[in-house]
Design a protein around this motif. Sequence first.
Motif, PDB file in Angstrom:
ATOM      1  N   ALA A 202       1.115  -1.245   0.289  1.00  0.00           N
ATOM      2  CA  ALA A 202      -0.061  -0.047   0.065  1.00  0.00           C
ATOM      3  C   ALA A 202       0.445   1.319   0.038  1.00  0.00           C
ATOM      4  CB  ALA A 202      -1.092  -0.251   0.802  1.00  0.00           C
ATOM      5  N   ALA A 203       2.157   0.948   1.135  1.00  0.00           N
ATOM      6  CA  ALA A 203       2.886   2.606   0.894  1.00  0.00           C
ATOM      7  C   ALA A 203       3.681   2.728  -0.514  1.00  0.00           C
ATOM      8  CB  ALA A 203       3.935   2.346   1.785  1.00  0.00           C
ATOM      9  N   ALA A 204       4.010   0.654  -1.500  1.00  0.00           N
ATOM     10  CA  ALA A 204       4.628   1.534  -2.785  1.00  0.00           C
ATOM     11  C   ALA A 204       3.335   2.257  -3.649  1.00  0.00           C
ATOM     12  CB  ALA A 204       4.988  -0.238  -3.391  1.00  0.00           C
ATOM     13  N   PHE A 205       2.165   1.833  -3.293  1.00  0.00           N
ATOM     14  CA  PHE A 205       1.505   2.015  -4.585  1.00  0.00           C
ATOM     15  C   PHE A 205       0.781   3.712  -4.062  1.00  0.00           C
ATOM     16  CE2 PHE A 205       0.704  -1.919  -5.544  1.00  0.00           C
ATOM     17  CZ  PHE A 205      -0.098  -1.805  -6.666  1.00  0.00           C
ATOM     18  N   LEU A 206       0.917   3.882  -2.383  1.00  0.00           N
ATOM     19  CA  LEU A 206       0.520   5.623  -2.848  1.00  0.00           C
ATOM     20  C   LEU A 206       1.186   6.340  -3.533  1.00  0.00           C
ATOM     21  CD1 LEU A 206      -0.160   5.545   0.889  1.00  0.00           C
ATOM     22  CD2 LEU A 206      -2.023   6.261  -0.838  1.00  0.00           C
ATOM     23  N   LEU A 207       3.071   6.164  -3.682  1.00  0.00           N
ATOM     24  CA  LEU A 207       4.175   7.007  -4.281  1.00  0.00           C
ATOM     25  C   LEU A 207       3.302   6.611  -5.251  1.00  0.00           C
ATOM     26  CD1 LEU A 207       7.127   4.776  -2.323  1.00  0.00           C
ATOM     27  CD2 LEU A 207       6.309   7.479  -2.056  1.00  0.00           C
ATOM     28  N   VAL A 208       3.202   5.528  -6.087  1.00  0.00           N
ATOM     29  CA  VAL A 208       2.961   5.802  -7.276  1.00  0.00           C
ATOM     30  C   VAL A 208       1.995   6.956  -7.775  1.00  0.00           C
ATOM     31  CG1 VAL A 208       1.630   4.250  -8.950  1.00  0.00           C
ATOM     32  CG2 VAL A 208       3.554   3.248  -8.108  1.00  0.00           C
ATOM     33  N   VAL A 209       0.372   7.113  -6.742  1.00  0.00           N
ATOM     34  CA  VAL A 209      -0.047   7.502  -6.766  1.00  0.00           C
ATOM     35  C   VAL A 209       0.567   9.033  -6.956  1.00  0.00           C
ATOM     36  CG1 VAL A 209      -1.994   8.721  -5.305  1.00  0.00           C
ATOM     37  CG2 VAL A 209      -2.191   6.958  -5.822  1.00  0.00           C
ATOM     38  N   ALA A 210       1.156   9.939  -5.790  1.00  0.00           N
ATOM     39  CA  ALA A 210       2.134  10.720  -5.868  1.00  0.00           C
ATOM     40  C   ALA A 210       3.069  11.173  -6.764  1.00  0.00           C
ATOM     41  CB  ALA A 210       3.326  10.843  -4.077  1.00  0.00           C
ATOM     42  N   TRP A 211       3.375   9.714  -7.541  1.00  0.00           N
ATOM     43  CA  TRP A 211       4.455  10.192  -9.047  1.00  0.00           C
ATOM     44  C   TRP A 211       3.109  11.026  -9.937  1.00  0.00           C
ATOM     45  CZ3 TRP A 211       4.577   6.158 -13.033  1.00  0.00           C
ATOM     46  CH2 TRP A 211       5.452   7.258 -13.737  1.00  0.00           C
ATOM     47  N   GLU A 216      -1.989  14.930  -5.312  1.00  0.00           N
ATOM     48  CA  GLU A 216      -2.033  14.514  -3.579  1.00  0.00           C
ATOM     49  C   GLU A 216      -0.615  14.381  -3.281  1.00  0.00           C
ATOM     50  OE1 GLU A 216      -4.684  13.425  -3.171  1.00  0.00           O
ATOM     51  OE2 GLU A 216      -5.988  12.671  -4.643  1.00  0.00           O
ATOM     52  N   ARG A 217       0.223  15.043  -3.295  1.00  0.00           N
ATOM     53  CA  ARG A 217       1.856  14.206  -2.876  1.00  0.00           C
ATOM     54  C   ARG A 217       1.991  15.612  -1.848  1.00  0.00           C
ATOM     55  NH1 ARG A 217       5.929  16.812  -7.471  1.00  0.00           N
ATOM     56  NH2 ARG A 217       5.339  14.435  -9.120  1.00  0.00           N
ATOM     57  N   ARG A 218       0.630  16.274  -0.885  1.00  0.00           N
ATOM     58  CA  ARG A 218       0.541  16.396   0.124  1.00  0.00           C
ATOM     59  C   ARG A 218       0.217  15.362   1.114  1.00  0.00           C
ATOM     60  NH1 ARG A 218       0.905  20.075   4.772  1.00  0.00           N
ATOM     61  NH2 ARG A 218      -1.154  19.977   6.320  1.00  0.00           N
ATOM     62  N   PHE A 219      -0.341  14.785   0.380  1.00  0.00           N
ATOM     63  CA  PHE A 219      -2.143  13.821   1.000  1.00  0.00           C
ATOM     64  C   PHE A 219      -0.958  12.883   1.770  1.00  0.00           C
ATOM     65  CE2 PHE A 219      -3.869   9.740  -0.368  1.00  0.00           C
ATOM     66  CZ  PHE A 219      -3.955   9.142   1.224  1.00  0.00           C
ATOM     67  N   VAL A 220      -0.403  11.858  -0.193  1.00  0.00           N
ATOM     68  CA  VAL A 220       0.479  10.943   0.229  1.00  0.00           C
ATOM     69  C   VAL A 220       1.967  10.976   1.402  1.00  0.00           C
ATOM     70  CG1 VAL A 220       2.493   9.744  -0.530  1.00  0.00           C
ATOM     71  CG2 VAL A 220       0.619   9.925  -2.159  1.00  0.00           C
ATOM     72  N   THR A 221       2.163  11.949   1.252  1.00  0.00           N
ATOM     73  CA  THR A 221       4.037  12.478   2.811  1.00  0.00           C
ATOM     74  C   THR A 221       2.841  12.587   3.560  1.00  0.00           C
ATOM     75  OG1 THR A 221       4.256  14.269   1.011  1.00  0.00           O
ATOM     76  CG2 THR A 221       4.970  14.024   2.954  1.00  0.00           C
ATOM     77  N   ARG A 222       2.008  12.406   4.208  1.00  0.00           N
ATOM     78  CA  ARG A 222       1.345  12.419   6.136  1.00  0.00           C
ATOM     79  C   ARG A 222       0.821  11.268   5.512  1.00  0.00           C
ATOM     80  NH1 ARG A 222       0.430  17.054   8.288  1.00  0.00           N
ATOM     81  NH2 ARG A 222      -1.942  16.446   8.767  1.00  0.00           N
TER      82      ARG A 222
END
Length: 527
Positions: A202-211, A216-222
């Motif tokens: 799930a963490a890896a997929f959040l990084l894909v979303v941020a990319w 969505e980068r602020r949400f992913v970072t938090r």
Amino acid sequence: MSLLTTPVRAAGLPDVASESRRERVLRRPAVLVGVVVALGVGLRLWSFSALWLDESQTVAFARMPLSDLPDALRTDGAPPLYYVLLHFWMQVFGHGVWAIRSMSMLASIAALPLSWRVTRRLGGSRELAAVVLLLLSSSPWAIRYSGEARMYSLVFLEVLLGVLALERLRRLDDTASLLAVGALTAALLYTHYWTLFLVVNAAAFLLVVAWRRPMERRFVTRALTAGACGALAYLPWVPSMLWQSRHTAAPWADTPDLGTLAELPIDWFGGTGPAGMCAGLLVSPLLFVAVFGRRTSSGALLFSGRPALRSGLLAALLVATLLTGLTSAVVSGSAVAIRYTAVVVPVFILLLAIGVTRLPRQAGHAALAVLVAIGLSGGLTAATTPHTQADQVADVLNKHAGYGDLIVYCPDQLAPSIEARLDVVGVNRVELPAEKNPAVVDWTDYMSRLSDFNPQNTARSIVSYLKTQFDASVWFINGWGYRTHVSVCGPLRDRLVAMLGAPTLMHDGLDRGYEKSVLERFSPPKR
């Protein structure tokens, strides 16, 4: 009738009769959903048979003082959260079988409205949310594990809560949401080891979303920060986890392969019987439709060479988590059991529902009806099949075993469930391999300890013991399907037959039950 209705239509006023019919049409699906949900809840509450091995061990650990629990779990191979919760649950609700299982029942029932809320929060329509609710209510997997005193229903609930916490963090970006994401990450890790694979992917997929989506980068970072804090809270348990991975791998299961993953969709929705195979013929195509299908405005189904964004990400998360778990199991020599996959069953249910809703309406309704019917049928079987035959074996022993008799458990894995119901004074026990406490199986270096077993020497020791007792019998408890004891129990029984004569069959183990036991009585040797 036409004379009465024509003026109404001409005046532009509502047609009471047609409006009433429309209301009935709209109410009908709601009634059907309510009936299926009620049946699903009823099946979740129907669990009265004796506790089987894993449940008996769970209760034995949960009854311990909490200060003793970490050392005790080193022999079992599980993290502690479920046992801690059950410890307090039993203090409030008691130690009856239904009371012990009711914590899992509550988690499974609470997941039903949560599944609706999660689907809606993720942007799903009311139709999709209703299909998710129907599939989860009738899921044989969910029904079976709601009736077990184990952590799998809790894992399912925690995954749903985690999705809601992430979605709330994305919308509100507040401190409460951050704390919820961190707390649920820690809770998942402390509940079952397979949740680690979901959290990492799930963490890896959040990084894909941020990319892919810079907004969505602020949400992913938090979200990643909150998850990392939850993972830090798990660090004190990591030494125990590493020790367990080296010493308490699952010797009772074959090494998994890719075929194990291919069988999972069938196992999740029906099992290996004819009904399950029928469901399997629907499940795999529906998953394909969910990922590659499109439903046009006219209701037709079209296929694309590229997966749909949301369902494609869900499918990728499911497959990546399973592949990570499989790889870890192969490397460590541990098992992949269907119950471990609780971490991805919510994703599977959602994908299955998406597949149903993307079919043409009539085909979707037919597929859903078949899945619900098969699911409820499988759920009825899961709810009413005894978890073990321990109560039947214990009843025979309580009635016929006497002072000085010897009970031989081969394998020792049958002992915990039987010992929990045994009420015989002066009876001695032998477990193979030997256990300090017959109520608990010590999985530490299990196969190494079992390799020291010698059937001939053990048989001679048993006969020598009988010669010191007056009119004592040997009660030999065996079962089938235990790969650890294929070369152990048969040779031991053969030696006892050669030395003591043919035994009397007291329980044949042919009745229904997941954990089956055969009980034989060897008469004392002639003097």
